[in-house]
Motif scaffolding. Structure first.
Motif, PDB file in Angstrom:
ATOM      1  N   PHE A 151       7.445  12.940  -0.321  1.00 57.25           N
ATOM      2  CA  PHE A 151       7.851  11.671   0.284  1.00 57.25           C
ATOM      3  C   PHE A 151       6.988  10.538  -0.242  1.00 57.25           C
ATOM      4  CE2 PHE A 151      10.757  13.141   3.463  1.00 57.25           C
ATOM      5  CZ  PHE A 151      10.295  14.355   3.916  1.00 57.25           C
ATOM      6  N   PHE A 165       0.893  -1.155   0.000  1.00 58.45           N
ATOM      7  CA  PHE A 165       0.000   0.000   0.000  1.00 58.45           C
ATOM      8  C   PHE A 165       0.927   1.198   0.000  1.00 58.45           C
ATOM      9  CE2 PHE A 165      -4.399   1.309   1.821  1.00 58.45           C
ATOM     10  CZ  PHE A 165      -4.422   2.424   1.007  1.00 58.45           C
ATOM     11  N   ASN A 195       1.919  -4.654   9.320  1.00 57.34           N
ATOM     12  CA  ASN A 195       0.978  -4.666  10.440  1.00 57.34           C
ATOM     13  C   ASN A 195      -0.088  -3.584  10.306  1.00 57.34           C
ATOM     14  OD1 ASN A 195       2.077  -2.242  11.257  1.00 57.34           O
ATOM     15  ND2 ASN A 195       2.890  -2.997  13.173  1.00 57.34           N
ATOM     16  N   TYR A 196      -0.104  -2.897   9.169  1.00 59.51           N
ATOM     17  CA  TYR A 196      -1.120  -1.900   8.823  1.00 59.51           C
ATOM     18  C   TYR A 196      -1.054  -0.624   9.645  1.00 59.51           C
ATOM     19  CZ  TYR A 196      -3.262  -5.734   6.282  1.00 59.51           C
ATOM     20  OH  TYR A 196      -3.488  -6.764   5.416  1.00 59.51           O
ATOM     21  N   ASN A 197      -0.120  -0.513  10.544  1.00 60.10           N
ATOM     22  CA  ASN A 197      -0.109   0.672  11.394  1.00 60.10           C
ATOM     23  C   ASN A 197       1.138   1.523  11.251  1.00 60.10           C
ATOM     24  OD1 ASN A 197      -2.616   0.471  12.971  1.00 60.10           O
ATOM     25  ND2 ASN A 197      -1.749  -1.471  13.624  1.00 60.10           N
ATOM     26  N   VAL A 198       2.109   1.056  10.504  1.00 57.98           N
ATOM     27  CA  VAL A 198       3.377   1.757  10.406  1.00 57.98           C
ATOM     28  C   VAL A 198       3.696   2.072   8.951  1.00 57.98           C
ATOM     29  CG1 VAL A 198       5.865   1.525  10.740  1.00 57.98           C
ATOM     30  CG2 VAL A 198       4.301   0.726  12.508  1.00 57.98           C
ATOM     31  N   LEU A 199       4.191   3.281   8.709  1.00 61.11           N
ATOM     32  CA  LEU A 199       4.633   3.685   7.380  1.00 61.11           C
ATOM     33  C   LEU A 199       6.153   3.776   7.329  1.00 61.11           C
ATOM     34  CD1 LEU A 199       2.187   6.606   6.439  1.00 61.11           C
ATOM     35  CD2 LEU A 199       2.100   4.223   5.697  1.00 61.11           C
ATOM     36  N   TYR A 200       6.728   3.274   6.235  1.00 57.17           N
ATOM     37  CA  TYR A 200       8.132   3.499   5.960  1.00 57.17           C
ATOM     38  C   TYR A 200       8.232   4.611   4.925  1.00 57.17           C
ATOM     39  CZ  TYR A 200       9.342  -0.848   8.335  1.00 57.17           C
ATOM     40  OH  TYR A 200       9.515  -1.828   9.271  1.00 57.17           O
ATOM     41  N   PHE A 201       8.970   5.657   5.263  1.00 61.71           N
ATOM     42  CA  PHE A 201       9.117   6.787   4.357  1.00 61.71           C
ATOM     43  C   PHE A 201      10.437   6.718   3.611  1.00 61.71           C
ATOM     44  CE2 PHE A 201       5.633   9.719   5.179  1.00 61.71           C
ATOM     45  CZ  PHE A 201       5.113   9.232   6.362  1.00 61.71           C
ATOM     46  N   GLY A 202      10.409   7.141   2.346  1.00 62.15           N
ATOM     47  CA  GLY A 202      11.644   7.351   1.618  1.00 62.15           C
ATOM     48  C   GLY A 202      12.329   8.610   2.120  1.00 62.15           C
ATOM     49  N   TYR A 223       3.283  11.718   0.108  1.00 59.36           N
ATOM     50  CA  TYR A 223       2.998  12.860   0.973  1.00 59.36           C
ATOM     51  C   TYR A 223       3.754  14.065   0.433  1.00 59.36           C
ATOM     52  CZ  TYR A 223       0.671  10.274   4.723  1.00 59.36           C
ATOM     53  OH  TYR A 223      -0.226   9.542   5.468  1.00 59.36           O
ATOM     54  N   ARG A 252       3.136   1.284   3.452  1.00 56.19           N
ATOM     55  CA  ARG A 252       2.502   0.825   4.682  1.00 56.19           C
ATOM     56  C   ARG A 252       3.044  -0.549   5.021  1.00 56.19           C
ATOM     57  NH1 ARG A 252      -3.864   0.136   5.004  1.00 56.19           N
ATOM     58  NH2 ARG A 252      -3.360  -1.900   4.124  1.00 56.19           N
ATOM     59  N   LEU A 268      -1.100  14.105   3.020  1.00 53.65           N
ATOM     60  CA  LEU A 268      -1.299  13.067   2.028  1.00 53.65           C
ATOM     61  C   LEU A 268      -1.661  13.653   0.678  1.00 53.65           C
ATOM     62  CD1 LEU A 268      -1.523  10.026   1.455  1.00 53.65           C
ATOM     63  CD2 LEU A 268      -3.967  10.223   1.977  1.00 53.65           C
ATOM     64  N   PHE A 324       1.955   5.389  -0.653  1.00 55.71           N
ATOM     65  CA  PHE A 324       1.470   6.740  -0.421  1.00 55.71           C
ATOM     66  C   PHE A 324       2.477   7.752  -0.974  1.00 55.71           C
ATOM     67  CE2 PHE A 324      -1.698   5.642   2.898  1.00 55.71           C
ATOM     68  CZ  PHE A 324      -1.277   4.362   3.221  1.00 55.71           C
ATOM     69  N   LYS A 360      -2.677   7.895  -2.680  1.00 56.30           N
ATOM     70  CA  LYS A 360      -2.457   6.579  -2.090  1.00 56.30           C
ATOM     71  C   LYS A 360      -3.038   5.517  -3.012  1.00 56.30           C
ATOM     72  CE  LYS A 360      -6.660   6.831   0.717  1.00 56.30           C
ATOM     73  NZ  LYS A 360      -7.206   6.860   2.112  1.00 56.30           N
TER      74      LYS A 360
END
Lengths: 112, 112
Positions: free
Chosen positions: B89, B32, B96-103, B36, B93, B46, B34, B49
């Motif tokens: 950015f 998933f 665990n659906y709750n954490v985002l990894y950003f570039g 930003y 996702r 945002l 995104f 997505k």
């Protein structure tokens, strides 16, 4: 009305001092997050929370603690601040579906 | 583990030209993605997505298509404006659906 607020917006601290950054959200989101933003590193996750009473370590938790006393409030605590923790800190909230995170305005922290 | 790569740190363009900001990702789970956008001295917000393979998603003149075959989610716009100058950015996702990894982010500067 701003849904995620942070205080203070700017902070100057001394090395070895204790710093507490506060975050409040009115989105009624279960999840809250603390990031730091540094040039060349993007947004890095420090701690996050699934709800009141819970805290989880993110990618860079060393030197930081977190506290989630209520659904609305999430604090980041630097017990012994160091110059390497000089950065801009963002708080965010998100729902359990993880479809979007809403960011606060940021706190600029300078540790001398 | 999960990761996001943005290859361009800085992109400078003249107003009216097209832009493509690159984003590739690595994950063993269903992705998933995104985008930003962060304007100067503001919070990230945002922009786009998507979790649907090969479907174009659009917002505010920007568009992106998730390609699972190439693990990419590039951001494009056909004609950039001065107001598009910002930090962009890409984020993934986590499982665990709750954490985002950003570039690490791409700074887009649009000149007159």
């Amino acid at each position: 009305e701003a849904a995620v607020t942070q205080s203070p917006r700017n902070k100057v601290a001394v090395t070895g001092g204790k710093v507490t950054l506060s975050c409040n959200q009115t989105n009624n989101h279960n999840n809250m997050y603390w990031y730091r933003q540094d040039t060349g590193h993007g947004l890095r996750l420090i701690h996050y929370s699934y709800g009141a009473g819970s805290t989880e370590k993110g990618d860079i938790p060393d030197g930081y603690k977190a506290s989630r006393p209520s659904q609305e409030n999430f604090s980041l605590i630097l017990e012994l601040a160091t110059p390497s923790q000089t950065s801009v800190y963002f708080c965010a909230s998100g729902d359990a579906k993880g479809a979007e995170q809403y960011f606060g305005p940021g706190t600029r922290l300078t540790v001398l | 583990g999960d990761s996001v790569t943005q290859t361009e740190g800085l992109v400078t363009l003249t107003k009216g030209l097209p832009v493509m900001l690159n984003c590739t990702y690595q994950t063993t789970y269903s992705p998933f993605l995104f985008w930003y956008v962060q304007h100067l001295n503001e919070a990230p917000k945002l922009l786009l997505k998507s979790s649907t393979d090969n479907k174009r998603t659009e917002h505010q003149g920007f568009y992106a298509t998730l390609h699972k075959s190439s693990s990419s989610f590039h951001l494009q716009k056909s004609s950039v404006q001065l107001s598009d100058s910002a930090l962009y950015f890409c984020a993934l996702r986590e499982s665990n659906y709750n954490v985002l990894y950003f570039g690490s982010g791409t700074k887009l500067t649009v000149e007159p």
